[in-house]
Design a protein around this motif. Structure first.
Motif, PDB file in Angstrom:
ATOM      1  N   LEU A 197      75.117  67.337  64.548  1.00 11.89           N
ATOM      2  CA  LEU A 197      74.760  66.821  63.188  1.00 11.89           C
ATOM      3  C   LEU A 197      76.325  66.979  62.330  1.00 11.89           C
ATOM      4  N   ILE A 198      76.630  68.231  62.297  1.00 10.16           N
ATOM      5  CA  ILE A 198      77.732  69.117  61.716  1.00 10.16           C
ATOM      6  C   ILE A 198      78.835  68.530  62.023  1.00 10.16           C
ATOM      7  N   ARG A 199      79.107  68.592  63.425  1.00  9.38           N
ATOM      8  CA  ARG A 199      80.575  67.769  64.024  1.00  9.38           C
ATOM      9  C   ARG A 199      80.605  65.652  63.518  1.00  9.38           C
ATOM     10  N   SER A 200      80.030  65.182  62.912  1.00 10.79           N
ATOM     11  CA  SER A 200      79.743  63.981  63.129  1.00 10.79           C
ATOM     12  C   SER A 200      80.260  64.187  60.978  1.00 10.79           C
ATOM     13  N   ALA A 201      79.882  64.882  60.363  1.00  6.99           N
ATOM     14  CA  ALA A 201      80.213  65.178  59.234  1.00  6.99           C
ATOM     15  C   ALA A 201      81.301  65.284  59.266  1.00  6.99           C
ATOM     16  N   GLN A 202      82.436  67.134  59.624  1.00  4.13           N
ATOM     17  CA  GLN A 202      83.268  67.135  59.596  1.00  4.13           C
ATOM     18  C   GLN A 202      84.308  65.739  60.000  1.00  4.13           C
ATOM     19  N   ALA A 271      75.092  58.296  64.343  1.00  9.70           N
ATOM     20  CA  ALA A 271      75.807  59.425  64.197  1.00  9.70           C
ATOM     21  C   ALA A 271      77.529  59.911  64.122  1.00  9.70           C
ATOM     22  N   LYS A 272      76.879  60.712  65.671  1.00  9.10           N
ATOM     23  CA  LYS A 272      77.439  60.930  66.459  1.00  9.10           C
ATOM     24  C   LYS A 272      78.603  60.029  67.035  1.00  9.10           C
ATOM     25  N   VAL A 273      77.478  58.975  67.218  1.00 11.87           N
ATOM     26  CA  VAL A 273      78.505  58.059  68.531  1.00 11.87           C
ATOM     27  C   VAL A 273      79.536  57.575  67.163  1.00 11.87           C
ATOM     28  N   SER A 274      78.629  56.641  65.937  1.00 14.69           N
ATOM     29  CA  SER A 274      79.721  56.054  64.930  1.00 14.69           C
ATOM     30  C   SER A 274      81.105  57.057  64.772  1.00 14.69           C
ATOM     31  N   ALA A 275      80.908  58.416  64.800  1.00 12.88           N
ATOM     32  CA  ALA A 275      81.624  59.360  64.604  1.00 12.88           C
ATOM     33  C   ALA A 275      82.698  59.566  65.577  1.00 12.88           C
ATOM     34  N   ALA A 276      82.047  60.317  66.527  1.00 11.19           N
ATOM     35  CA  ALA A 276      83.440  59.417  67.898  1.00 11.19           C
ATOM     36  C   ALA A 276      84.259  58.142  68.379  1.00 11.19           C
ATOM     37  N   PHE A 315      79.233  68.447  71.808  1.00  6.75           N
ATOM     38  CA  PHE A 315      78.155  68.859  71.298  1.00  6.75           C
ATOM     39  C   PHE A 315      77.826  67.603  71.664  1.00  6.75           C
ATOM     40  N   GLY A 316      77.872  66.889  72.346  1.00  6.85           N
ATOM     41  CA  GLY A 316      78.385  65.151  73.164  1.00  6.85           C
ATOM     42  C   GLY A 316      78.813  64.622  72.887  1.00  6.85           C
ATOM     43  N   THR A 317      78.946  63.489  74.382  1.00  7.24           N
ATOM     44  CA  THR A 317      80.228  62.314  73.553  1.00  7.24           C
ATOM     45  C   THR A 317      78.981  61.638  73.448  1.00  7.24           C
ATOM     46  N   ALA A 318      80.540  60.762  72.858  1.00 12.95           N
ATOM     47  CA  ALA A 318      79.481  59.122  72.232  1.00 12.95           C
ATOM     48  C   ALA A 318      79.038  57.727  73.899  1.00 12.95           C
TER      49      ALA A 318
END
Length: 351
Positions: A197-202, A271-276, A315-318
């Protein structure tokens, strides 16, 4: 509250987290002055309950803090402290002042108030005073433990591609500072999920800054008698850059809003997939537009692209999150797909 957080953190980081500070941190310097300013402003305790000395802010409010940490490439565990103190409060434990981080990758056993095991990939592990992690409580179940870094028997130092510490800490029969069983609704993967979660925002914040830099450079750099930003090929690339940046920001913000009451597994995974994916595509475009200057030490572009490359895999790849999203969609079937997309929370789901 969100507007107050945003205006305050933007002013603070704009003054204190410049390129020189970031580069110094990559050389091993802990930015004590900046950390003290962040602590004095109360941001590290923002997510803690008011009854425990915090601001009782929800994740919807905390989004602007985590995004600003990425926008200014803050060389400190600001986002990590937000998550750590939120989880401490959720477990009824006192929030921790001072430098604080967490370990999502932990193999710990807790018995009679003592912990043994290893914490891997601890952000800023060599510098922080306190680390939180999940331990197996003597076969009873997962418990949150608070550990003093000074209790570590050994530290194996490592850096990610951005030059940020990601250290391994070893503990042997160490006395815990505090501990509590995880409450119902929080799985043992809560720190992995919160980390995503926090990495997606960063990443969203770093992409926003990178887009500004790239658009500005394209407007200033002249070739064949006009700015390169006037060429259709560059304009098309900048349009893709803007689309990807907007998608990452929207997905990250949605994950924070939908996690206000409980961490929303599905929204965080998306969010993490989109951000990555945006991090990969936009870093490539930024360097293509800038050319050779983007790789130089003196120019700030590489500070952001290296962080995008590092954070997209933490914290997990796309690929990993995409596989888990697919498995979740298949599990709920056709009738459950729309409720899965529109629900407030996937209770108990873990990576």
């Amino acid at each position: 509250m969100r507007e107050l957080f945003e205006s305050t953190i933007e002013r603070l980081l704009a003054d204190g987290s410049g390129s020189e500070t970031v580069l110094a941190s990559e050389g091993g310097v802990w930015s004590a002055t900046l950390w003290d300013a962040i602590e004095d402003s109360g941001f590290t305790l923002a997510a803690a309950p008011e009854s425990l000395g915090g601001a009782d802010a929800g994740w919807a409010d905390l989004y602007v803090i985590a995004r600003a940490a990425g926008r200014y490439a803050v060389p400190l565990p600001l986002s990590e402290a937000l998550l750590a103190n939120w989880l401490l409060g959720s477990c009824g434990l006192e929030p921790q002042s001072g430098s604080l981080s967490f370990a999502a990758n932990a193999q710990l056993t807790l018995s009679a108030g003592r912990v043994s095991g290893v914490l891997r990939d601890v952000p800023w592990g060599r510098h922080v005073q306190t680390v939180i992690a999940i331990a197996d409580n003597d076969g009873v179940g997962p418990s949150l433990v608070v550990l003093a870094r000074s209790q570590a028997q050994g530290i194996e130092q490592s850096l990610n591609v951005a030059g940020e510490p990601r250290d391994t800490l070893f503990f042997n029969n160490a006395v815990v500072v505090d501990s509590a069983p995880l409450p119902n609704g929080l799985s043992s993967e809560v720190l992995h999920l919160g980390g995503a979660l926090i990495r997606s925002a960063q990443i969203a914040g770093a992409l926003t800054r990178l887009l500004e830099m790239t658009s500005e450079y394209a407007g200033q750099r002249n070739q064949f008698g006009k700015p390169i930003g006037a060429f259709q090929a560059i304009q098309q690339q900048l349009a893709v850059f803007a689309e990807q940046t907007a998608a990452a920001n929207i997905a990250a913000q949605a994950a924070f809003v939908q996690s206000d009451r409980a961490l929303n597994w599905f929204a965080i995974a998306v969010a993490k997939v989109s951000a990555a994916e945006a991090a990969t595509q936009c870093a490539n475009i930024a360097h293509a537009v800038h050319g050779a200057i983007g790789f130089t030490q003196e120019y700030a572009l590489q500070l952001y692209t290296r962080r995008l490359w590092a954070w997209r895999g933490e914290f997990g790849t796309a690929t990993r999150w995409s596989q888990q999203i697919g498995a979740q969609v298949c599990a709920v079937g056709g009738d459950g797909f729309w409720p899965l997309l529109t629900q407030d929370s996937v209770s108990g789901a873990s990576a």
